[in-house]
Design an enzyme around this catalytic site. Structure first.
Site, short mmCIF file in Angstrom:
data_model
loop_
_atom_site.label_atom_id
_atom_site.label_comp_id
_atom_site.label_asym_id
_atom_site.label_seq_id
_atom_site.Cartn_x
_atom_site.Cartn_y
_atom_site.Cartn_z
NE ARG A 201 39.56 37.08 39.82
CZ ARG A 201 38.43 37.61 40.27
NH1 ARG A 201 37.66 38.34 39.48
NH2 ARG A 201 38.05 37.43 41.52
CG ASN B 50 34.78 33.70 48.60
OD1 ASN B 50 34.89 34.91 48.65
ND2 ASN B 50 35.12 32.91 49.60
CG ASP C 126 37.09 30.77 45.62
OD1 ASP C 126 36.22 29.94 45.95
OD2 ASP C 126 37.61 31.55 46.44
CG HIS D 159 29.61 38.77 44.85
ND1 HIS D 159 30.63 39.34 45.56
CD2 HIS D 159 28.49 39.45 45.22
CE1 HIS D 159 30.15 40.31 46.34
NE2 HIS D 159 28.86 40.38 46.14
CB CYS E 151 24.35 36.26 25.85
SG CYS E 151 24.35 37.46 24.49
CB CYS F 145 20.98 35.48 24.74
SG CYS F 145 21.00 36.31 23.13
CB CYS G 65 22.60 37.42 19.58
SG CYS G 65 23.68 37.82 20.96
N GLY H 2 35.31 36.27 57.08
CA GLY H 2 36.21 36.64 55.99
C GLY H 2 35.64 37.65 55.01
CG ASN I 175 36.48 39.89 59.60
OD1 ASN I 175 37.57 39.74 59.06
ND2 ASN I 175 35.36 40.07 58.91
#
Length: 275
Positions: free
Chosen positions: A76, A109, A111, A126, A134, A138, A170, A209, A235
């Site tokens: 990705r 998004n 990206d 997101h 971690c 951590c 760790c 979107g 939309n």
């Protein structure tokens, strides 16, 4: 679209709850060649050995198959690196340049195309594809090492990459700093409380979107409505936001592409700035 013009005019004169907020999702990046998640050509179909997204895109699956998930994440990464911001991203930058600190962008998004296009007042709810953390908890969030490049889907991790993807504190696997399906929104990675505060102070929330398939975007829209803001659902088809606002007075539904709608919105904002 006199109703929209009136709302923009009204919000521009307010002293409180006067933000212009834009909430974007995967549909905005599809014009840049990045597949949406659940469409017939969706990224989950093409890249994950036909796992269901709700199985593959989980912390549980990562714990069991870290190398496979990293291989997919770097596939990705390559896709994102090859993509360029499209007209919608650029229109949003121009709108931000007019509105300045009254503009906020909340995006689902990961990206980086909004940042690449030059947007500054941005909340990535997101997470994003630039950072790692971690998997054992951590605290530090760090940038993905530059030595780790994007990959083809069947390209294995090298020993050096595996070493770089281990926590220095760790020794556990590092993981992408994104939200998976079996995880909860928080402030550190997902700007949960910051984005809800922005929603509360938004005179108008433009939704572009995204269909509203996850709960924080819906909560953002609900918060804007609760405090008297207007929702503008942009939309090409009805979605979960449409269902949320169907009986509400303070709503506008626009069935155009993101770029068409943003050009129109920018023009209206420019006209108000001149008066």
């Amino acid at each position: 679209m006199q109703q929209l013009e009136d709302i923009i005019q009204y919000v521009s004169t307010k002293n409180k709850r006067n933000l212009f907020t834009f909430l974007t999702g995967a549909g905005l990046s599809s014009e840049s060649g990045i597949p949406t998640y659940r469409g017939v050509d969706g990224i989950w179909v093409k890249g994950t050995q036909f796992h269901k997204p709700e199985e593959f895109g989980t912390f549980k699956y990562f714990k069991e198959h870290p190398e496979e998930v990293w291989q997919y994440s770097l596939f990705r990464k390559k896709m994102f690196q090859n993509a360029k911001p499209n007209e919608s991203h650029n229109e949003l930058v121009e709108i931000e340049n007019i509105l300045k600190d009254r503009f906020h962008l909340i995006t689902q998004n990961i990206d980086n195309l909004h940042r690449q296009s030059g947007t500054k007042r941005i909340f990535e709810i997101h997470g994003n594809n630039r950072e790692i953390k971690c998997s054992n908890g951590c605290k530090e969030i760090v940038n993905l090492p530059e030595e780790i490049k994007g990959k083809e889907i069947d390209e294995d991790l090298t020993e050096k990459e595996i070493e770089l993807l281990k926590c220095q504190s760790c020794g556990s696997w590092m993981r992408p700093n994104i939200l998976w399906f079996d995880e909860y929104y928080d402030e550190r990675t997902n700007k949960k409380f910051s984005s809800l505060k922005i929603a509360k102070n938004s005179g108008v929330l433009f939704i572009l979107g995204t269909s509203g398939a996850t709960n924080l975007p819906i909560a953002i829209a609900e918060t804007t409505l609760k405090y008297g803001g207007t929702i503008v659902d942009i939309n090409i088809e009805d979605n979960q936001f449409t269902a949320l606002i169907k009986d509400k007075k303070n709503k506008i539904i626009i069935r155009k592409t993101s770029t068409e709608a943003l050009k129109m919105i920018k023009e209206m904002i420019e006209n108000i700035q001149l008066t």
